[in-house]
Scaffold this active site. Sequence first.
Site, mmCIF file in Angstrom:
data_model
loop_
_atom_site.group_PDB
_atom_site.id
_atom_site.type_symbol
_atom_site.label_atom_id
_atom_site.label_comp_id
_atom_site.label_asym_id
_atom_site.label_seq_id
_atom_site.Cartn_x
_atom_site.Cartn_y
_atom_site.Cartn_z
ATOM 1 N N CYS A 79 0.999 -1.076 -6.946
ATOM 2 C CA CYS A 79 1.896 -1.277 -5.859
ATOM 3 C C CYS A 79 3.643 -1.088 -7.132
ATOM 4 C CB CYS A 79 2.110 -3.285 -5.872
ATOM 5 S SG CYS A 79 3.658 -3.246 -4.540
ATOM 6 N N HIS A 180 -2.102 -2.916 -2.097
ATOM 7 C CA HIS A 180 -2.567 -3.958 -2.685
ATOM 8 C C HIS A 180 -4.021 -4.064 -2.765
ATOM 9 C CE1 HIS A 180 0.406 -6.307 -4.325
ATOM 10 N NE2 HIS A 180 1.173 -5.990 -3.115
ATOM 11 N N GLU A 182 -6.603 -5.125 -3.961
ATOM 12 C CA GLU A 182 -7.251 -7.347 -4.083
ATOM 13 C C GLU A 182 -6.760 -7.894 -2.818
ATOM 14 O OE1 GLU A 182 -2.637 -8.010 -5.339
ATOM 15 O OE2 GLU A 182 -4.261 -6.151 -5.558
#
Length: 205
Positions: A79, A180, A182
């Site tokens: 990011c 992102h 994750e």
Amino acid sequence: MIAIIDYGMGNLHSVSKALERLGHTCIITSDPDEIECASGVILPGVGAFGDAMRELEARGLVAAIKKAALGGKPLLGICLGMQLLFTSSDEHGLHQGLNLLPGHVVKFTGDYRIPHMGWNWLSFKFPHPLFRGLEEGHVYFVHSFHVKAANPEDVIATTDYHQPVTAIINRNQIYGMQFHPEKSGKLGLGLLDRFARIANQGVHV
């Protein structure tokens, strides 16, 4: 072991928990010595570009990141962390970045919702070892600024948000993901796992 850089701006624990679930060892650190000893480095980031660079400089981390990247250690920016890898940004004034890759960060402009927030389709530009075993799909973005890479060949995946948007970059062992991973389900975790394998198991791309 992968070092996740702590400079007070980033989803440190969500990234570390994702890596642990994938079976990879990691450490959250702001210690340049631990970064130097790590097999790979992740630079996360949430917030403003200029604030992030000031924090990295204040904590003595700029030199450590550059040494790792220029020495061939796998480095992943996530990011804002991806944006910091580039030369400069227009966010709240002109700010210099880490300048590991040539390019400039600009704000989305147009008659559409800003920030770009939500699930968007990730398109692979060409076959790449980072994508091995993975298929294109949706990943999760939250950003108001995006990267204009000076070298198009550094962009290996894009999304579309009223224009083509840089989503993944790679040159040598420097990687960046604007989304992102994750928080991006199976595809995002697969990409994070591939990076970790490159770092922890010496898989070369």
